[in-house]
Design a protein around this motif. Sequence first.
Motif, PDB file in Angstrom:
ATOM      1  N   THR A 112     -23.957  29.145 -26.347  1.00 43.44           N
ATOM      2  CA  THR A 112     -24.397  29.934 -27.489  1.00 43.44           C
ATOM      3  C   THR A 112     -23.191  30.402 -28.276  1.00 43.44           C
ATOM      4  N   VAL A 113     -23.254  30.288 -29.593  1.00 40.39           N
ATOM      5  CA  VAL A 113     -22.165  30.770 -30.439  1.00 40.39           C
ATOM      6  C   VAL A 113     -22.168  32.296 -30.402  1.00 40.39           C
ATOM      7  N   GLY A 124     -25.296  33.000 -32.621  1.00 39.02           N
ATOM      8  CA  GLY A 124     -26.537  32.945 -31.857  1.00 39.02           C
ATOM      9  C   GLY A 124     -27.127  31.558 -31.737  1.00 39.02           C
ATOM     10  N   GLU A 125     -26.517  30.554 -32.413  1.00 43.78           N
ATOM     11  CA  GLU A 125     -27.023  29.180 -32.364  1.00 43.78           C
ATOM     12  C   GLU A 125     -26.725  28.560 -30.991  1.00 43.78           C
ATOM     13  N   HIS A 127     -15.274  21.558 -18.752  1.00 44.19           N
ATOM     14  CA  HIS A 127     -16.051  22.606 -18.086  1.00 44.19           C
ATOM     15  C   HIS A 127     -15.321  23.943 -18.213  1.00 44.19           C
ATOM     16  N   GLU A 128     -15.727  24.741 -19.187  1.00 40.37           N
ATOM     17  CA  GLU A 128     -15.125  26.045 -19.435  1.00 40.37           C
ATOM     18  C   GLU A 128     -16.219  27.041 -19.784  1.00 40.37           C
ATOM     19  N   GLY A 129     -16.072  28.261 -19.307  1.00 47.54           N
ATOM     20  CA  GLY A 129     -17.081  29.276 -19.580  1.00 47.54           C
ATOM     21  C   GLY A 129     -17.063  29.815 -20.989  1.00 47.54           C
ATOM     22  N   ARG A 130     -15.970  29.577 -21.691  1.00 47.28           N
ATOM     23  CA  ARG A 130     -15.832  30.053 -23.069  1.00 47.28           C
ATOM     24  C   ARG A 130     -14.818  29.160 -23.756  1.00 47.28           C
ATOM     25  N   PHE A 131     -15.112  28.737 -24.997  1.00 50.28           N
ATOM     26  CA  PHE A 131     -14.159  27.870 -25.690  1.00 50.28           C
ATOM     27  C   PHE A 131     -14.313  28.012 -27.196  1.00 50.28           C
ATOM     28  N   LEU A 132     -13.244  27.630 -27.895  1.00 51.00           N
ATOM     29  CA  LEU A 132     -13.228  27.631 -29.355  1.00 51.00           C
ATOM     30  C   LEU A 132     -13.452  26.218 -29.866  1.00 51.00           C
ATOM     31  N   ALA A 133     -14.155  26.109 -30.974  1.00 53.12           N
ATOM     32  CA  ALA A 133     -14.387  24.799 -31.592  1.00 53.12           C
ATOM     33  C   ALA A 133     -14.686  25.009 -33.069  1.00 53.12           C
ATOM     34  N   SER A 134     -14.419  23.980 -33.850  1.00 52.06           N
ATOM     35  CA  SER A 134     -14.879  23.998 -35.235  1.00 52.06           C
ATOM     36  C   SER A 134     -16.356  23.616 -35.255  1.00 52.06           C
TER      37      SER A 134
END
Length: 343
Positions: free
Chosen positions: A84-85, A98-99, A107-114
Amino acid sequence: MNVGAARAIEFSASREVDVVDVDPPAPDRGEVLVETTVSAVSAGTELLAYRGDLDPETAADEALEALSGDLSYPLRYGYSVVGTVAAVGDGVDPSWRGETVFGFNPHEGRFLASTEELQPVPDGIGPETAALFANTETAVNFALDGAPRIGERIAVFGQGVVGLLTTALLSRSPAADVVAVEPRADRRALADALGADATVDPSAVDASEALRDRTGGVDLAVEVSGRPETLETAVEATRFGGRVLVGSWYGTKRAEIGFGDHFHRGRVAVESSQVSTIAPELRGRWDADRRRETAWRELRRLQAEDRIADRLVTDRFDVEEAPAAYRRLADDAEPTVQVLFTY
């Protein structure tokens, strides 16, 4: 926003898996922060990483920003994450917050992406089903490259997750006969449930002979067993002028393969298929966006008609239990098919 460190999986050496902290910064301009819900293990590729069967000098995946770099240890790998964003950076439409999204990310619990690197999950598709998207896109790619024609006979060698999805898609094609070749009884049963016209146990019979007896030789053999020695069997099972599509990635694994009279005199074509690119002959009409739209449509149909996640997802491990998950996969324990990590 201070939510503390999340956890990530890292291959540190052959058969050694660490679970480490990750704490990405706030999203920069054009980025979003994704909180992971589940991620799917791609057993074929990730077992190569776990067992040390990857060439460390090979690029991880030049087509995916999250998998830049090579395959040397320590290595974070994986490419089927659903989450979820949680936050958006400047220049990103606030509606992304919320998307539910799919990302080709380790496999990461939190990550950044465009936002360009993410796929919004269509309404009505749950996170566990969405985690099968990458393998479904691979199966769509095999169907495009294999180009099954009406009345043709097909064999799919290997019924792991990709093989099962490929069997499911090809069974809906105009082909007259789709045969699944797989030594494990539980996976042969799944192939049967997903539409295979017949199954063959290569540990009990000569698979190429059984296929020739049933079909007279297949027109198309799809090799997704992950075992290079299976390629010879696939060639032997293919009729004059037929084709063998190699979807397996063997890494550094090697096997002695004898392509004898049947291969040469039978004019059997052996071709590779890899989801990172579109086949040259299709690029005038197909691109990655069209293929991904097709994969989502097929995944929605598989969810509605076959309860695909219920059938394929056999094991769920908290991310902290990653070492045990890979040991279980490496042991080839029945009835393990699709492993998910939860966060």
